[in-house]
Design a protein around this motif. Structure first.
Motif, PDB file in Angstrom:
ATOM      1  N   GLN B  77       0.825  -1.210   0.000  1.00  0.00           N
ATOM      2  CA  GLN B  77       0.000   0.000   0.000  1.00  0.00           C
ATOM      3  C   GLN B  77       0.862   1.264   0.000  1.00  0.00           C
ATOM      4  N   ALA B  78       1.870   1.297   0.841  1.00  0.00           N
ATOM      5  CA  ALA B  78       2.724   2.489   0.920  1.00  0.00           C
ATOM      6  C   ALA B  78       3.448   2.706  -0.411  1.00  0.00           C
ATOM      7  N   ARG B  79       3.876   1.620  -1.024  1.00  0.00           N
ATOM      8  CA  ARG B  79       4.562   1.731  -2.327  1.00  0.00           C
ATOM      9  C   ARG B  79       3.609   2.304  -3.382  1.00  0.00           C
ATOM     10  N   ALA B  80       2.385   1.763  -3.435  1.00  0.00           N
ATOM     11  CA  ALA B  80       1.416   2.240  -4.430  1.00  0.00           C
ATOM     12  C   ALA B  80       1.079   3.711  -4.204  1.00  0.00           C
ATOM     13  N   ASN B  81       0.929   4.098  -2.951  1.00  0.00           N
ATOM     14  CA  ASN B  81       0.588   5.489  -2.643  1.00  0.00           C
ATOM     15  C   ASN B  81       1.741   6.429  -2.998  1.00  0.00           C
ATOM     16  N   ARG B  82       2.960   5.976  -2.763  1.00  0.00           N
ATOM     17  CA  ARG B  82       4.127   6.795  -3.123  1.00  0.00           C
ATOM     18  C   ARG B  82       4.152   7.063  -4.620  1.00  0.00           C
ATOM     19  N   ASN B  83       3.785   6.063  -5.400  1.00  0.00           N
ATOM     20  CA  ASN B  83       3.843   6.219  -6.854  1.00  0.00           C
ATOM     21  C   ASN B  83       2.846   7.241  -7.392  1.00  0.00           C
ATOM     22  N   LEU B  84       1.849   7.606  -6.569  1.00  0.00           N
ATOM     23  CA  LEU B  84       0.856   8.590  -7.014  1.00  0.00           C
ATOM     24  C   LEU B  84       1.289  10.031  -6.736  1.00  0.00           C
ATOM     25  N   LEU B  85       2.336  10.191  -5.951  1.00  0.00           N
ATOM     26  CA  LEU B  85       2.715  11.535  -5.512  1.00  0.00           C
ATOM     27  C   LEU B  85       3.866  12.107  -6.342  1.00  0.00           C
ATOM     28  N   PRO B  86       3.881  13.425  -6.520  1.00  0.00           N
ATOM     29  CA  PRO B  86       5.015  14.054  -7.207  1.00  0.00           C
ATOM     30  C   PRO B  86       6.208  14.168  -6.249  1.00  0.00           C
TER      31      PRO B  86
END
Lengths: 458, 443
Positions: B77-86
């Motif tokens: 989850q943390a990895r996926a969320n990181r990928n959404l952020l600039p």
């Protein structure tokens, strides 16, 4: 059956009825997604999940409440409920094979929409708010969704409500000019799927917030003093929720700390006022099929044509007051005991044309949007901020005002309503009573004679 | 004790990137009375952990409570969320030096036992108060003991941990006069049970309600006002919100870094945040990023010195980090405060009333949403009484008190010596040169 549900079942089977009064188990499983943008940057995307068990034993006036976020914790805390872990389960003759299921129509599932698409809604709202006016300086957009399933188990049976999903889309705008800075805020929320954005999209929410902030820049301070106040539809319901609604909660009535205690059947408001709490409406912020004790939600008339007619209660206070439970037993999460709480609470529509209410008002204040406030529940005294307001001059809405606050007493205000429009609107809100639950508030256009408007001398 | 070490090791270096685990457990015992009847007993256990993953200037986050903890899920989850952020060059995991052990400086071990005896003492005090107060229609009291513990790990290694206790008592007194009902409230919090004065809290709540009986809206006026500690402490929250470095960084505060070094208040105005204040309500050794906290002077003799910051905000604003990160396991580090207060003066409350001579004494405010930290203005509900020639006359309520933060801070003429204990935001009585009191009629 989840481990928590098995544990809840065993508690109910082995301990109820007994020395602890009526025991009820509540199991909750929940998840959350939040996307936040501020200062032109997407700065937060988070996901979370959790589950737990609450055991509530009610014996007359006393509530004994335990909650657990990890099964191992029971062993440390259940000294007051001896034998729970040692007694064998499954000895009951109750039918525990499957729950009675209650589902609310919440539209499509939220998890079908990719997070990327939800992120785009946030970005769109930011762009739109900034495009409304050059004076928009700062925008914060928050998209949040929560899903939860609950199981309620007691001697009467096992009830489940699955896949409750809640969406909250929030835009805050700050506009500034020549050293002055003002805020605007708009929000949509409810137990809905992605369809919630079909009625009002991210751009419209952003526009409302931006226009409110820009309008406030052009507003003038209002002189303090008593005024006739016309309250626009929707947000004024906050006042009646806070300053009147809490007085109809059965715990406050039972404990004699409500202005409405002992007044059933008496005239408590203008005859133009019918005040209702209705959790059974689909899709709003305070909607559900069953409350957090398993009681079906319904329409509860609190005041009918000015006469007090009902209360809102959970099971405990229903027993104490010898009335039927009304489907108002609510809790923030498994970490909190149930209390009598409001759901979707509103003043019913009347038959007056909203425009004519303004036209018939020679001088006063039009409160288009009311923000947060505070109430003394014992006296009903309140203060609420007018976040978007205008003067009424010669029957017309004219210049915007700022820094205005409405000060008064809720029960007194109910008696001073002399016009009720036909344009009922409900808006999402959050209610705090030691714990937070989503609600809706609402009312049609209303006119209140003689309400104190606080502000700064210009 | 390091309860979450195994999970932290499982979450260390996800995908070869940096990982940080913030975990906490909380236990709460809570008692509520309706009059002399104990109506509710609550035992609440909760806890969980949040994982932050950092790579390429992007930070992802996910959390779960104790029953749903799973390292693989948190990492995914943390990895996926990181990928959404600039990317954000100011972001990063904590850079605090590892402390090596958990701290117990603000932990009172008596919270673990004997709670029934303390509960019974509160019941006795309630019964005594109900018997002695004629105008008391109802008294509702809440007593709570809580223990919270956090542990912070970076790449699987322990950084810091702390266990803290909080004891609090609050009382809501409903008083009745001839045809008037008014309520009063008081609350006190401390990390040791000895810090609580239950009797005084109950008496204060009753006094607060009783003195409002017979009150009526005042005439609108602008002039000198004496703010008693409840009112001044309430308004100090506006100052705290404006000194929040995150709000400054995001343009949500009426102040900006350009205001640093400016005179924003009278010389007598010094505002501090002290994590070790005696009789404070929010004492702590570490902030939520594992940094050791020290007292910070934010406004010194009227001059704005700095803002409350955490690691991110100090990077963003290019200020020294004064270590005021605050969070729970389910949230990212924000900026918080500990014991935030305005330094007291030498005057007794009675001396201040005589200095006011004639005018309103505001004893309590209803802030509602009337503290506007963006505009630096306030418009709040107010109640209190008037003095004439230094002597108390009639009570007022249903009033509004309004002004801006400069009126408040620059207008401080005198400070009382009555800084209250047991509040996380506290101010003494303040005699202020000019504020607007709105009421029913213009004078």
């Amino acid at each position: 059956m989840s481990d928590w549900t098995k544990l809840g079942k065993r508690a109910v089977e082995t301990l109820s009825p007994g020395d602890f009064g009526t025991l009820q188990a509540y199991v909750e499983d929940k998840s959350r997604l939040k996307i936040n943008l501020e200062d032109g940057e997407l700065d937060e995307v988070l996901t979370g999940r959790g589950s737990g068990l609450a055991l509530t034993a009610v014996d007359g006036r006393n509530t004994n409440f335990f909650c657990f976020a990890a099964p191992g914790q029971l062993e440390r805390d259940l000294g007051d409920l001896p034998g729970l872990l040692d007694l064998p389960g499954g000895t009951s003759d109750l039918d525990w094979e499957s729950p009675d299921e209650y589902e609310m129509d919440v539209g499509s599932r939220l998890d079908v929409t990719p997070t990327e698409a939800k992120k785009d809604r946030v970005l769109k709202a930011d762009r739109r708010a900034r495009a409304v006016d050059d004076r928009v300086q700062q925008v914060r957009v928050t998209y949040a969704e929560k899903t939860r399933s609950i199981d309620v188990l007691d001697r009467a049976g096992w009830i489940r409500s699955e896949d409750q999903q809640f969406v909250n889309f929030n835009v805050l705008v700050i506009a500034g000019e020549a050293g002055q800075r003002e805020r605007g805020h708009s929000r949509i929320a409810g137990y809905r799927g992605p369809e919630i954005f079909e009625e009002k999209g991210p751009r419209e929410v952003a526009e409302e917030a931006a226009e409110q902030a820009v309008t406030a820049l052009e507003a003038e301070p209002v002189e303090p003093g008593p005024r006739t106040v016309v309250i626009g539809p929707g947000f004024g319901g906050t006042i009646f929720h806070e300053a009147c609604g809490h007085g109809f909660e059965a715990d406050h009535v039972y404990e004699d700390v409500s202005r409405y205690a002992g007044r059933m059947g008496e005239t408590v408001a203008s005859e133009k006022v019918t005040f209702v709490d209705e959790g059974a409406i689909d899709s709003l912020s305070g909607s559900f099929r069953i409350d957090d004790e398993g009681t079906p939600s319904r329409r509860n008339v609190l005041i009918k044509d000015g006469v007090m007619e009902g209360l809102m209660t959970d099971r405990k206070y229903a027993d104490l007051l010898d009335i039927e439970p009304t489907g108002n037993g609510r809790r923030q999460s498994f970490n909190y005991p149930v209390l009598p709480r409001m759901t979707n609470t509103y003043i019913e529509a009347g038959d007056a044309d909203p425009d004519s209410i303004v036209e018939d008002t020679e001088e006063g204040i039009y409160a288009a949007h009311i923000g947060g406030g505070q109430v003394d529940p014992a006296s009903g005294d309140f203060i609420f901020s007018v976040t978007e307001g205008y003067r009424i001059e010669n029957g017309e809405i004219t210049t915007p005002i700022r820094d205005a606050a409405l000060v008064g007493n809720g029960p007194d205000v109910l008696n001073r309503i002399d016009a009720v429009g036909d344009d009922l609107d409900l808006q999402p809100g959050i209610c705090g009573k030691g714990q937070w639950v989503p609600v809706s508030v609402g009312q049609p256009t209303l006119r209140v004679r003689e309400l104190t408007v606080g502000g700064q001398d210009s | 004790m390091t309860e979450f070490r195994e999970l932290a090791e499982q979450c260390a270096r996800p995908d070869g990137n940096d990982g940080e685990l913030y975990a906490e457990t909380r236990r709460k015992r809570n008692f509520e009375w309706d009059g002399p009847t104990l109506k509710s007993v609550r035992t609440d256990r909760d806890g969980g952990a949040g994982l932050r993953i950092f790579a390429d200037d992007r930070l992802g986050f996910a959390y779960a409570n104790l029953s749903r903890l799973d390292a693989d899920w948190l990492i995914d989850q943390a990895r996926a969320n990181r990928n959404l952020l600039p990317p954000d060059p100011d972001e990063g995991l904590t850079a605090a030096e590892p402390e090596g052990e958990n701290r117990d400086d603000w932990y009172d071990s008596t919270a673990e036992q004997g709670v029934e005896e303390r509960r019974d003492r509160v019941t006795d005090r309630i019964e005594a108060t109900l018997e002695s107060e004629e105008k008391l229609r109802n008294l509702q009291v809440e007593y709570e003991e809580s223990t919270a513990r956090f542990e912070l790990y970076r790449n699987g290694s322990f950084v810091a941990g702390e266990r803290r206790t909080r004891f609090s008592v609050s009382a809501w007194a409903v008083c009745q006069g001839n045809s008037d009902v008014q309520s009063g409230f008081q609350r006190q919090t401390g990390y040791r049970r000895e810090d609580l004065d239950v009797e005084a809290v109950l008496e204060d709540a009753v006094r607060d309600g009783r003195r409002k009986l017979g009150a009526s809206p005042p005439e609108s006026r602008t002039g000198a006002v004496l703010l008693e500690p409840r009112a001044s402490s309430g308004l100090l929250r506006l100052v705290k919100d404006m000194l929040d470095g995150k709000a400054v960084a995001r343009g949500r505060s009426g102040w900006s870094v350009e205001d640093l070094g400016e005179d924003l208040g009278a010389e007598g105005v010094t505002v501090l945040d002290d994590p070790s204040r005696t009789a404070g309500a929010a004492n702590a050794v570490f902030d939520a990023e594992g940094y050791r906290m020290e007292p910070v002077t934010l406004v010194d003799a009227g001059t704005l010195e700095t803002f409350l910051t955490n690691q991110y905000v100090s990077n963003r604003l290019d200020l020294v980090n004064n270590h005021r990160a605050a969070r729970s396991y389910s949230s990212l580090p924000d900026v918080g405060s500990t014991n935030f207060y305005l330094k007291p003066g030498e005057n007794t409350p009675d001396e201040l009333r005589h200095q006011l001579d004639s005018g309103p004494v505001v004893t309590g405010i209803q802030p509602g949403s009337g503290l506007d930290s963006v505009a630096g203005q306030f418009s709040v509900g107010a109640s209190g009484y008037f003095v004439e020639n230094g002597r108390r006359t009639r009570a007022f309520d249903e009033a509004t008190l309004s002004g801006d933060v400069e009126d408040l801070l620059s207008g401080v003429l005198e400070r009382g010596n009555d800084l209250p204990d047991g509040y996380s935001v506290a101010a003494p009585s303040l005699l202020v040169e000019e504020l607007s009191l709105g009421g029913s009629e213009s004078s």
